[in-house]
Design a protein around this motif. Sequence first.
Motif, mmCIF file in Angstrom:
data_model
loop_
_atom_site.group_PDB
_atom_site.id
_atom_site.type_symbol
_atom_site.label_atom_id
_atom_site.label_comp_id
_atom_site.label_asym_id
_atom_site.label_seq_id
_atom_site.Cartn_x
_atom_site.Cartn_y
_atom_site.Cartn_z
ATOM 1 N N ASN A 1 11.181 6.624 6.729
ATOM 2 C CA ASN A 1 11.638 6.497 8.114
ATOM 3 C C ASN A 1 12.845 5.575 8.224
ATOM 4 O O ASN A 1 13.758 5.827 9.017
ATOM 5 N N LYS A 2 12.876 4.540 7.415
ATOM 6 C CA LYS A 2 14.040 3.652 7.417
ATOM 7 C C LYS A 2 15.282 4.399 6.932
ATOM 8 O O LYS A 2 16.373 4.251 7.501
ATOM 9 N N ALA A 3 15.104 5.240 5.908
ATOM 10 C CA ALA A 3 16.230 6.019 5.403
ATOM 11 C C ALA A 3 16.751 6.991 6.452
ATOM 12 O O ALA A 3 17.969 7.173 6.602
ATOM 13 N N VAL A 4 15.842 7.619 7.197
ATOM 14 C CA VAL A 4 16.242 8.536 8.267
ATOM 15 C C VAL A 4 17.060 7.793 9.317
ATOM 16 O O VAL A 4 18.109 8.282 9.776
ATOM 17 N N ILE B 1 4.948 6.144 11.408
ATOM 18 C CA ILE B 1 4.262 5.083 10.670
ATOM 19 C C ILE B 1 5.278 4.081 10.138
ATOM 20 O O ILE B 1 6.377 4.443 9.718
ATOM 21 N N ALA B 2 4.908 2.794 10.195
ATOM 22 C CA ALA B 2 5.734 1.682 9.717
ATOM 23 C C ALA B 2 6.907 1.381 10.638
ATOM 24 O O ALA B 2 7.830 0.660 10.265
ATOM 25 N N GLU C 1 0.860 -1.187 0.000
ATOM 26 C CA GLU C 1 0.000 0.000 0.000
ATOM 27 C C GLU C 1 0.894 1.234 0.000
ATOM 28 O O GLU C 1 1.728 1.429 0.890
ATOM 29 N N THR C 2 0.700 2.052 -1.019
ATOM 30 C CA THR C 2 1.666 3.105 -1.368
ATOM 31 C C THR C 2 1.968 4.059 -0.219
ATOM 32 O O THR C 2 3.141 4.338 0.065
ATOM 33 N N LYS C 3 0.944 4.571 0.440
ATOM 34 C CA LYS C 3 1.177 5.561 1.489
ATOM 35 C C LYS C 3 1.984 4.955 2.639
ATOM 36 O O LYS C 3 2.872 5.593 3.195
ATOM 37 N N TYR C 4 1.660 3.717 2.992
ATOM 38 C CA TYR C 4 2.411 3.040 4.048
ATOM 39 C C TYR C 4 3.850 2.807 3.597
ATOM 40 O O TYR C 4 4.802 3.072 4.348
ATOM 41 N N ALA C 5 4.019 2.317 2.363
ATOM 42 C CA ALA C 5 5.360 2.021 1.853
ATOM 43 C C ALA C 5 6.229 3.272 1.796
ATOM 44 O O ALA C 5 7.427 3.223 2.106
ATOM 45 N N ASN C 6 5.633 4.386 1.410
ATOM 46 C CA ASN C 6 6.404 5.638 1.357
ATOM 47 C C ASN C 6 6.916 6.021 2.740
ATOM 48 O O ASN C 6 8.060 6.480 2.885
ATOM 49 N N ASN C 7 6.078 5.849 3.757
ATOM 50 C CA ASN C 7 6.502 6.152 5.130
ATOM 51 C C ASN C 7 7.566 5.171 5.606
ATOM 52 O O ASN C 7 8.517 5.564 6.294
ATOM 53 N N TYR C 8 7.395 3.904 5.255
ATOM 54 C CA TYR C 8 8.391 2.894 5.627
ATOM 55 C C TYR C 8 9.760 3.252 5.029
ATOM 56 O O TYR C 8 10.776 3.269 5.737
ATOM 57 N N ASP C 9 9.770 3.562 3.744
ATOM 58 C CA ASP C 9 11.035 3.898 3.076
ATOM 59 C C ASP C 9 11.670 5.155 3.681
ATOM 60 O O ASP C 9 12.882 5.199 3.913
ATOM 61 N N ASP D 1 14.579 -4.895 11.287
ATOM 62 C CA ASP D 1 13.728 -4.675 10.122
ATOM 63 C C ASP D 1 13.359 -6.017 9.490
ATOM 64 O O ASP D 1 14.199 -6.917 9.393
ATOM 65 N N ASN D 2 12.087 -6.139 9.083
ATOM 66 C CA ASN D 2 11.662 -7.369 8.405
ATOM 67 C C ASN D 2 11.109 -7.105 7.006
ATOM 68 O O ASN D 2 10.494 -7.975 6.404
ATOM 69 N N GLY D 3 11.298 -5.891 6.510
ATOM 70 C CA GLY D 3 10.820 -5.574 5.180
ATOM 71 C C GLY D 3 9.504 -4.828 5.160
ATOM 72 O O GLY D 3 9.104 -4.307 4.110
ATOM 73 N N PHE D 4 8.815 -4.763 6.306
ATOM 74 C CA PHE D 4 7.585 -3.964 6.349
ATOM 75 C C PHE D 4 7.340 -3.310 7.706
ATOM 76 O O PHE D 4 6.418 -2.520 7.860
#
Length: 354
Positions: A260-263, A289-290, A250-258, A273-276
């Motif tokens: 926050n993980k990058a930060v 989120i995420a 789900e795009t909005k969730y994935a964008n937040n995951y990417d 991390d398990n990928g989601f």
Amino acid sequence: MAQHNQSIEAFVKLGEFLRTFCDFTNSDQNIVENNDPWVNRFTDIVARAYHHNGWFTQENIAHAFREWSKVLTKEKLGAWVSQYDTQQNQHKKVAIIMAGNIPLVGFHDFLSVLITGNTALVKLSSNDKLLIPLISEYLTHLDPSLGDKIEFSDNLGGDFDAVIATGSNNTARYFEYYFGKKPHIIRKNRNSVAILKGTESKKELQLLGEDIFRYYGLGCRSVSKLLVPHGYDFDNFYKAIYDYKDIINETKYANNYDYNKAVYLMSEFKFLDNGFLVLKEDESYASPIASVFYEYYDSESSLKKKLNKDTDKIQCVVGNNVTENAVPFGNTQKPELWDYADGVDTVEFLLRTS
């Protein structure tokens, strides 16, 4: 008293309709085959709500509808209201400033004001401008007298007797400034925590996934932090919640995951991390989120001290026999009518306010 019973009956019928609507939309029938114009009306608004706010998926709106249908019964409404002397109520106009983080998040305040015989002056969140008016429309169809007790306004002015406002810590200061002289309930940021002991079953941890991922973790009842003993094995937790992996599609969730993980990576924070879902050790309660924060505890006594110290930051505590009012795994987004936000009895507030 007759008017009071009439209002209860309208909410009971609303509950029946929401249950029927969820059953119908989950069936294989074509929506146009249904002759009830209200089913088509709700279907249209649910679709529009998602286009207005991408977090409001049909699944999450349906979940909110179904959970409300479970408590809007004659038995539960009767048991709830019977705890109070509603005849002592002095009619008043109550401003309700609603949040919009999850579908129908302001409905309990709306229900409480109307069920006690007061008038609701509602300021909707820009994130949720469709669902509460739809519910109001259906209620006034059932009970036209409620039409005189429901008002919607973007500019409240000062023509009201009390206020119930929900927002962030920042908006709470604004609410206190403008509404502090009137009787009020002003809610700030709160989050929910799960206490794990390492003895939880796979099923319990799977249910914890519902507490974490329902509404994408945007609710104050969503678990955003884990309190775990030293040496806790997070592999069991990750294995148990694997069924929720499709949320990353789900795009909005994935964008937040990417993001926050990058930060976390750029800040060189240690995390799991398990990928989601990202797990990060952090003393804070409000995780992005995420991601979910975790913190170790030394003993049950130190744990209880922490919970008591931070009670004003916590909405729900999830776990097995961890606190007196602990919520069972998987039930944070299934509150009863008497499960008041921040532990403040809204009905009692409305009845004692003159």
